[in-house]
Design an enzyme around this catalytic site. Structure first.
Site, short mmCIF file in Angstrom:
data_model
loop_
_atom_site.label_atom_id
_atom_site.label_comp_id
_atom_site.label_asym_id
_atom_site.label_seq_id
_atom_site.Cartn_x
_atom_site.Cartn_y
_atom_site.Cartn_z
N GLY A 176 0.81 -1.21 0.00
CA GLY A 176 0.00 0.00 0.00
C GLY A 176 0.84 1.26 0.00
CG ASN A 177 -1.13 5.08 0.01
OD1 ASN A 177 -1.05 4.87 -1.20
ND2 ASN A 177 -2.22 5.62 0.56
CB CYS A 188 1.65 8.97 11.20
SG CYS A 188 -0.13 9.17 11.50
NE ARG A 193 -10.07 6.28 5.00
CZ ARG A 193 -10.64 7.45 5.26
NH1 ARG A 193 -11.50 7.56 6.25
NH2 ARG A 193 -10.35 8.51 4.52
#
Length: 314
Positions: free
Chosen positions: A16-17, A133, A170
């Site tokens: 993913g990202n 983060c 999420r």
């Protein structure tokens, strides 16, 4: 495990990202690291396709495919950029093989590591956790204050662009608040901590913004706090160039009670407020995704520091 060029081969699980951005960082800026494998579960994902175009060996069958890959024996580090739930299983499967694990999920199986604060304490840990983060952005500021004066309570508010929050972010929202709150105490040095995350739906997307509140004794040396915060901001910016103080440190007298306190009001205290923003480097993700950039930058800095201690193969 190092090759003749002195670089340690690494694998990234999670296409993913975060995983893709980390791969690009290693390819462009790896000093002691090189890409050995990029692992996902969707062969049609943008991350796996990009890895193939960039000449990186890919695996589309998850961790089982990595473990059976013919070059797995050369892997020295595995970065896990999946989810907290998946990481627990990955750790069990990887541990018998003795590879070092850098966990970018909120699973927190290994010790919390924030490079600017405590990396030297965990250089030999088999599994290190990169907190979250919000934790990577704000815990250095809590630590900067707590090394000057006791911090009775610290609260952080991380505001990130909703567009930068993919399925993994999420899915980990609940773990984010719990893990970050724990790390505020265990790494930041606060007596109590609380974390709040906001997914900002504004368009165009806004870059990551963070606010740190610390409650300290009223007699605290304000100038010493300011200087400590500024030094810490520079230390983080050394591996996250887009990390900066948004404005000067703010001080307000606080004479009330905290929600959990009973009895008469405490002696006057100071509320220290630190305002931050984190702009992404734009390697793979847009610049507004500073929340993802700080995670991959911190993970890269951690692995580079550990790899730098390993002997170079002849």
């Amino acid at each position: 495990m190092q090759t003749h060029d002195g670089k340690t081969a690494v694998a990234i699980i999670g296409s993913g990202n975060i995983g893709t951005d980390l791969m690009v960082k290693i390819l462009r800026h790896g000093k002691h690291l090189r890409m050995g494998a990029f692992v996902g579960i969707d062969p049609e994902s943008d991350g796996l396709k990009r890895a193939e175009r960039m000449g990186v060996p890919t695996v589309s069958t998850g961790i089982e495919g990595l473990l059976s890959h013919p070059d797995f024996g050369s892997i020295g580090f595995v970065f896990d950029a999946t989810s907290a739930g998946a990481h627990a299983r990955h750790e069990q499967l990887l541990r018998p093989h003795g590879v070092r694990v850098i966990d970018l999920t909120p699973a927190a199986i290994g010790p919390f590591v924030v490079p600017a604060v405590n990396i030297e304490q965990h250089l030999d840990a088999p599994n290190v956790n990169m907190v979250t983060c919000g934790g990577q952005a704000t815990i250095p500021m809590v630590a900067a204050v707590s090394r000057v004066v006791p911090v009775e309570y610290a609260e952080i508010v991380a505001s990130i662009s909703s567009r930068s929050a993919g399925p993994g972010t999420r899915a980990n929202i609940d773990e984010f608040t719990e893990t970050t709150s724990n790390a505020i105490v265990r790494v930041g040095g606060a007596q109590r901590g609380k974390a709040i995350i906001i997914l900002n739906p504004a368009e165009p997307p806004l870059i990551m913004r963070d606010t740190v509140y610390c409650l300290v004794p009223g007699h605290a040396d304000r100038q010493a706090i300011v200087e400590s915060v500024e030094r810490m901001a520079s230390a983080v910016a050394a591996y996250v160039p887009g990390y900066r103080l948004k404005q000067t440190v703010q001080f307000d007298e606080f004479k009330g009670r905290m929600p959990q306190e009973t009895g008469s009001a405490q002696a006057p205290r100071l509320k220290v407020s630190v305002f931050l923003e984190v702009e992404g480097a734009g390697h793979y993700l847009p610049s507004y995704a500073g929340n993802l950039d700080i995670m991959t930058s911190a993970a890269l800095a951690t692995a580079e520091r550990i790899a730098a201690r390993q002997p170079v193969a002849a």
